[in-house]
Design an enzyme around this catalytic site. Structure first.
Site, mmCIF file in Angstrom:
data_model
loop_
_atom_site.group_PDB
_atom_site.id
_atom_site.type_symbol
_atom_site.label_atom_id
_atom_site.label_comp_id
_atom_site.label_asym_id
_atom_site.label_seq_id
_atom_site.Cartn_x
_atom_site.Cartn_y
_atom_site.Cartn_z
ATOM 1 N N SER A 172 126.210 -18.791 17.239
ATOM 2 C CA SER A 172 126.742 -18.448 15.918
ATOM 3 C C SER A 172 128.148 -19.023 15.818
ATOM 4 O O SER A 172 128.844 -19.163 16.838
ATOM 5 C CB SER A 172 126.801 -16.919 15.777
ATOM 6 O OG SER A 172 127.648 -16.554 14.705
ATOM 7 N N TYR A 200 128.461 -8.442 19.435
ATOM 8 C CA TYR A 200 127.868 -9.694 18.948
ATOM 9 C C TYR A 200 128.801 -10.868 19.219
ATOM 10 O O TYR A 200 128.387 -11.898 19.760
ATOM 11 C CB TYR A 200 127.570 -9.562 17.455
ATOM 12 C CG TYR A 200 126.779 -10.710 16.864
ATOM 13 C CD1 TYR A 200 125.424 -10.873 17.165
ATOM 14 C CD2 TYR A 200 127.372 -11.633 16.004
ATOM 15 C CE1 TYR A 200 124.690 -11.918 16.621
ATOM 16 C CE2 TYR A 200 126.645 -12.682 15.453
ATOM 17 C CZ TYR A 200 125.304 -12.817 15.760
ATOM 18 O OH TYR A 200 124.578 -13.856 15.227
HETATM 19 N N1 NAP Z 1 120.967 -15.153 9.998
HETATM 20 C C1 NAP Z 1 122.176 -15.659 10.168
HETATM 21 O O1 NAP Z 1 122.968 -15.828 9.212
HETATM 22 C C2 NAP Z 1 122.635 -16.080 11.536
HETATM 23 C C3 NAP Z 1 123.920 -16.635 11.665
HETATM 24 C C4 NAP Z 1 124.356 -17.041 12.915
HETATM 25 C C5 NAP Z 1 123.526 -16.918 14.003
HETATM 26 N N2 NAP Z 1 122.284 -16.372 13.869
HETATM 27 C C6 NAP Z 1 121.453 -16.262 15.068
HETATM 28 O O2 NAP Z 1 120.159 -16.781 14.792
HETATM 29 C C7 NAP Z 1 119.195 -16.110 15.624
HETATM 30 C C8 NAP Z 1 118.044 -15.600 14.790
HETATM 31 O O3 NAP Z 1 118.571 -14.691 13.846
HETATM 32 P P1 NAP Z 1 117.805 -14.298 12.494
HETATM 33 O O4 NAP Z 1 118.821 -14.274 11.440
HETATM 34 O O5 NAP Z 1 116.564 -15.101 12.327
HETATM 35 O O6 NAP Z 1 117.461 -12.772 12.838
HETATM 36 P P2 NAP Z 1 116.200 -11.833 12.522
HETATM 37 O O7 NAP Z 1 115.530 -12.254 11.278
HETATM 38 O O8 NAP Z 1 116.704 -10.456 12.650
HETATM 39 O O9 NAP Z 1 115.210 -12.156 13.743
HETATM 40 C C9 NAP Z 1 115.540 -11.778 15.036
HETATM 41 C C10 NAP Z 1 114.339 -11.975 15.922
HETATM 42 O O10 NAP Z 1 114.697 -11.538 17.251
HETATM 43 C C11 NAP Z 1 113.732 -10.594 17.700
HETATM 44 N N3 NAP Z 1 114.325 -9.622 18.603
HETATM 45 C C12 NAP Z 1 115.363 -8.788 18.354
HETATM 46 N N4 NAP Z 1 115.549 -7.967 19.400
HETATM 47 C C13 NAP Z 1 114.620 -8.292 20.330
HETATM 48 C C14 NAP Z 1 114.283 -7.778 21.606
HETATM 49 N N5 NAP Z 1 114.930 -6.735 22.151
HETATM 50 N N6 NAP Z 1 113.252 -8.345 22.281
HETATM 51 C C15 NAP Z 1 112.554 -9.368 21.729
HETATM 52 N N7 NAP Z 1 112.825 -9.895 20.528
HETATM 53 C C16 NAP Z 1 113.839 -9.342 19.838
HETATM 54 C C17 NAP Z 1 113.231 -9.935 16.411
HETATM 55 O O11 NAP Z 1 111.949 -9.368 16.569
HETATM 56 P P3 NAP Z 1 111.684 -7.814 16.899
HETATM 57 O O12 NAP Z 1 112.713 -7.008 16.158
HETATM 58 O O13 NAP Z 1 110.286 -7.610 16.454
HETATM 59 O O14 NAP Z 1 111.815 -7.705 18.382
HETATM 60 C C18 NAP Z 1 113.142 -11.136 15.480
HETATM 61 O O15 NAP Z 1 111.950 -11.839 15.680
HETATM 62 C C19 NAP Z 1 119.969 -15.034 16.373
HETATM 63 O O16 NAP Z 1 120.341 -15.510 17.644
HETATM 64 C C20 NAP Z 1 121.214 -14.841 15.521
HETATM 65 O O17 NAP Z 1 122.307 -14.330 16.265
HETATM 66 C C21 NAP Z 1 121.825 -15.937 12.666
#
Ligand code: NAP
Length: 254
Positions: A144, A159
């Protein structure tokens, strides 16, 4: 030069929704067989269904990555089903706990670090030997922009800490593996319209802190969030190169 990924195998964490789902779909589109890891079985099944509709095989391995036994079981099942894994996309993460740091339970802070950092290292360490033996592998750790500006998300100490440490872990491992054929890079996806920022917007500003809440409410209201397809496309483009030890950013390819 762009390297073909056709016929490779990948394990994608957090593949049930958001960025991880799109990465899995785009890998499948590039001819990759995918193992899908997250906790929610129904969401993984939906991703698998969409991968199969693209004509590729998908294997669902539900696991809580915060539990090392669960994680290792998922790796064993993926290896049994697909053989050695060529590409690891460490995408799963949680943004909790939020709020004034002194109010955060240390156990909850540690649980977030276990998912966002320890699991990433554990998965890489489990899959690395086979990659090194075959002289080819790709590890991408989804980071991130917070890693570059850890003070920018007040009230998200776990985070910010986890993502900054994730990038240090990535660069150190890449240096260790230089010349092995296994590349290790981090990827910053930008501000993406997924469940993660939606969850932050839904929190009580009084509990998580008004500046943090306003930051996420404003970026959504101003239409600044990009769709998950965009970072997934960017990640795939980077993945088809030989570079290692880099911090990729979605803006590099847009
Ligand atoms: N969205 C943004 O703006 C943004 C910005 C910067 C970085 N990121 C990074 O991008 C990545 C994906 O984020 P996203 O926005 O797509 O988030 P998201 O929609 O919340 O998806 C997160 C995924 O991680 C899984 N997960 C969470 N806890 C887990 C656990 N204990 N064991 C196994 N799986 C787990 C969730 O599935 P379950 O809950 O079913 O386990 C889900 O499939 C992350 O690394 C995040 O930090 C996102």
């Amino acid at each position: 030069m762009s390297i073909s990924l056709e016929g490779k195998t990948a394990l994608v964490t957090g593949a049930g929704r958001g960025i991880g789902r799109e990465v899995a779909l785009q890998l499948a589109g590039a001819g990759v067989t995918v193992a899908l890891v997250a906790r929610s079985r129904d969401e993984l099944d939906e991703t698998a269904h969409r991968v199969r509709a693209l004509g590729r095989a998908a294997f669902v391995a539900p696991a809580d990555l915060g539990k090392l036994d669960d994680l290792q079981r998922a790796v064993r099942r993926a290896n049994d089903e697909l053989g050695a894994v060529d590409i690891l996309v460490n995408n799963a993460a949680v943004v909790w706990p939020l709020g004034a740091s002194a109010t955060v339970e240390p156990g909850e802070w540690a649980a977030a670090i276990a998912i966002n950092l320890v699991a990433v290292a554990a998965l890489s360490f489990a899959l690395l030997p086979a990659m090194v033996e075959r002289g080819w592998g790709r590890i991408v750790n989804v980071s991130s922009a917070i890693a570059e500006h850890p003070g920018a998300m007040i009230g998200a100490n776990a985070y910010a800490t986890g993502k900054a440490a994730l990038e240090a872990h990535t660069l150190n491992l890449a240096a260790e593996l230089a010349g092995s054929g296994v590349t290790v890079n981090a990827f910053r996806p930008g501000s993406v319209d997924t469940a993660m920022p939606a969850w932050i917007r839904g929190q009580d500003p009084a509990r998580i802190g008004a500046p943090l809440h306003q930051r996420f409410a404003r970026s959504y209201a101003e239409g600044l969030l990009i769709s998950p397809e965009q970072p997934a496309r960017s990640l795939l483009m980077h993945l088809q190169r030989d570079t290692t030890g880099e911090i990729w950013d979605v803006s590099d390819t847009t």
